[in-house]
Enzyme design. Structure first.
Site, PDB file in Angstrom:
ATOM      1  N   CYS A 112       5.119  12.648  13.879  1.00 15.44           N
ATOM      2  CA  CYS A 112       4.607  12.135  12.603  1.00 15.44           C
ATOM      3  C   CYS A 112       4.823  10.630  12.422  1.00 15.44           C
ATOM      4  O   CYS A 112       4.225  10.025  11.537  1.00 15.44           O
ATOM      5  CB  CYS A 112       5.239  12.896  11.441  1.00 15.44           C
ATOM      6  SG  CYS A 112       4.896  14.678  11.478  1.00 15.44           S
ATOM      7  N   HIS A 254       4.819   8.772   5.148  1.00 14.44           N
ATOM      8  CA  HIS A 254       4.252   9.934   5.823  1.00 14.44           C
ATOM      9  C   HIS A 254       4.183  11.087   4.844  1.00 14.44           C
ATOM     10  O   HIS A 254       5.139  11.384   4.132  1.00 14.44           O
ATOM     11  CB  HIS A 254       5.121  10.308   7.031  1.00 14.44           C
ATOM     12  CG  HIS A 254       4.889  11.693   7.527  1.00 14.44           C
ATOM     13  ND1 HIS A 254       3.630  12.168   7.831  1.00 14.44           N
ATOM     14  CD2 HIS A 254       5.743  12.724   7.749  1.00 14.44           C
ATOM     15  CE1 HIS A 254       3.722  13.423   8.226  1.00 14.44           C
ATOM     16  NE2 HIS A 254       4.998  13.771   8.187  1.00 14.44           N
ATOM     17  N   ASN A 284       0.048  18.115   5.257  1.00 14.16           N
ATOM     18  CA  ASN A 284       0.747  17.234   6.194  1.00 14.16           C
ATOM     19  C   ASN A 284      -0.086  17.157   7.468  1.00 14.16           C
ATOM     20  O   ASN A 284      -0.199  18.135   8.202  1.00 14.16           O
ATOM     21  CB  ASN A 284       2.141  17.811   6.485  1.00 14.16           C
ATOM     22  CG  ASN A 284       2.947  16.975   7.466  1.00 14.16           C
ATOM     23  OD1 ASN A 284       2.408  16.177   8.214  1.00 14.16           O
ATOM     24  ND2 ASN A 284       4.252  17.190   7.473  1.00 14.16           N
TER      25      ASN A 284
END
Length: 335
Positions: A112, A254, A284
């Site tokens: 990520c 993020h 996500n």
């Protein structure tokens, strides 16, 4: 003259299939309300059969190039945890499909945090004079890694891609990236992982259990590390840039979980209203989350030229990274 990487175009691409919480909740002994309250997510997008990570990356890359008003760059970087194949890398395929055969292209693997690592790598290429323009793409089909019966992960992740075009410019001009802060701690490798499929498992002589082929995450520990590492990294780049937290107009972290975003903002002393968040709409999306959020906010007119932006991310590895920029005056007609 010092050569800085200047953001000059943004773009994104989502697969057409939206998956609302209700669709997943029925098979997970859960509910729409539970998923939304725990994650802040209302829906996510899943790629259909026949779609690959490169397809989404090409879509986002095309839009970013159009936004920048260019058709070619000197390097293409694709940050992804879900490449089309273990070999070759996905970036050369994407570059060729964008009409750039012969262009330098490679993948960045930091889960990520991959997009922020990609930005830093592109900035290095530009600073060294290796490239004048770089296309950085974060692209994921994370749905391919998910155990549909694991409600701790199946409801969180989605598929998508986001991209930016960077060009060589002056460090003082709007859109210039930096400074950067990057870090990792491999002692936490098992907190965010796909246990099977790599050389360690294949050379162990032991066949993996079915569940080991899926993505796994230690939720409570990841939450703690994510807040700690993103807030700490963000403080580092703010200090290097000479900014104070109250100077930040938009925090783009993020999009891991809405509660994580809120905790990071609170820890830094940045009002939650200054957080750019699209996790409710897309979930996500791992390495794609920051560029997707940037493009959506730009398209919706939320980002004003001159606004001070703080980007920060955390991912498997463990990895983390941050940078800052002043938002440039992008041509909305090209969005």
């Amino acid at each position: 003259m010092n050569r800085a990487a200047v953001l000059t175009g943004v773009g994104s691409c989502l697969p057409p299939r939206a998956v609302p919480n209700d669709e997943l909740a029925a098979g997970l002994d859960s509910s729409e309300e539970w998923i939304r309250s725990r994650t802040g997510i209302g829906q996510r997008y899943f790629a259909e059969r026949g779609t690959a990570t490169s397809d989404l990356a090409v879509g986002a890359g095309e839009r970013a190039l159009k936004s920048a008003g260019v058709s070619t760059v000197d390097a293409v970087l694709v940050a992804t945890t879900t490449p089309d194949r273990p070999c070759p890398a996905t970036a050369p395929v994407v570059a060729a499909r964008l009409g750039m055969r012969g262009t330098a292209a490679y993948d960045v693997s930091a889960v990520c945090t991959g997009f922020v690592y990609g930005l830093a790598t592109a900035a290095g290429l530009i600073a060294a004079g290796v490239a004048d323009r770089v296309l950085v793409i974060g692209a994921e089909t994370f749905s391919t890694l998910l155990d549909p019966g694991d409600r701790s992960t199946a409801v969180i992740f989605g598929d998508g891609a986001g991209a930016v075009v960077l060009r060589s410019g002056d460090p003082a001009e709007p859109g210039a990236l930096g400074p950067f802060d990057l870090g990792s701690d491999g002692a936490g490798e098992d907190l965010i992982t796909v246990p099977a499929g790599g050389s360690r498992q294949r050379l162990s002589g032991v066949e993996p259990a079915a569940g080991e082929r899926y993505f796994a995450m230690s939720g409570k520990e990841v939450f703690r590390h994510a807040v700690l590492r993103m807030a700490g990294s963000a403080r580092t780049v703010l200090a290097r840039a000479g900014w104070r937290a109250r100077d930040v107009d938009h925090l783009v972290s993020h999009q891991a979980n809405l509660r994580i975003t809120n905790h990071v903002a609170d820890d830094l002393g940045i009002p939650r209203g200054r957080c750019v968040s699209n996790i409710a709409e897309v979930g996500n999306t791992a390495a794609a989350s920051i560029p997707l959020a940037l493009d959506q906010a730009h398209t919706e007119g939320l980002l004003r030229p001159g606004g001070r932006m703080l980007l920060t991310a955390f991912g498997g590895g463990l990895t983390w990274g941050s940078t800052v920029l002043t938002w440039p005056d992008l041509d909305p007609a090209r969005a």
